[in-house]
Design a protein around this motif. Structure first.
Motif: not given
Length: 186
Positions: A96, A99-100, A102-108, A110
């Motif tokens: 979990n 996954e979180r 990776k999501f935050l890394k993508e957001q960063s 972006d």
């Protein structure tokens, strides 16, 4: 009497045959139990070998040193106690969190891309504002000078930038000299 003896002997023989038959059945049961116990012992040896890395004598179960085995078990339990409590949900929690992350890394990423695009756009807008402001200022300055001369029948008037090198934060000064007047310079 011979018949009676023969009958007694036949009865004894029948009892012995029954006893032999029962003993054969019991022997088969014992052999089956022995085979089952050997299978269980083999499975237990395998589990001990795989799970706990313990090597037991392969063929002779009597060679097992129970005190040594108990000591190894005690040592393993002590090592487990030193590890402390085990969070059985830690693998799922790790998944979990990963996954979180990776999501935050993508957001960063972006946001970084968006920030760079915004800076580029702002730079283009600033350049365009400077060009338009300079053109409009020059036109206004010329018009102001012409209107001033017409209204006052001569003289001088002009608009000056307070910071000509920084058009985005410059101010505007008005300098006028009516006809026949001299303005001292500061």
């Amino acid at each position: 009497m011979l018949n009676h003896n023969l009958s007694d002997e036949n009865a004894k023989l029948a009892k012995l045959n029954d006893l032999l038959f029962n003993n054969n059945i019991n022997l088969n049961k014992l052999e089956l139990n022995h085979n089952n116990l050997n299978n269980q012992l083999s499975k237990s040896k395998h589990i001990l070998s795989v799970k706990y890395n313990l090597k037991l004598p392969i063929d002779d179960a009597e060679q097992i040193d129970l005190k040594l085995l108990e000591l190894k078990i005690k040592n393993i339990k002590a090592e487990l106690n030193q590890l402390g409590p085990v969070n059985i949900h830690s693998i799922q929690e790790y998944k979990n969190v990963l996954e979180r992350f990776k999501f935050l890394k993508e957001q960063s990423n972006d946001l970084k891309v968006s920030r760079n695009q915004l800076k580029s756009t702002m730079s283009k807008i600033d350049k365009e504002v400077v060009i338009r402001f300079k053109n409009n200022f020059d036109e206004l300055n010329e018009s102001f000078s012409n209107v001033f001369r017409e209204m006052f029948g001569g003289g001088k008037a002009k608009l000056l930038l307070t910071e000509p090198d920084n058009m985005l934060s410059t101010g505007i000064d008005i300098m006028v000299q009516p006809p026949g007047k001299k303005i001292p310079q500061y």
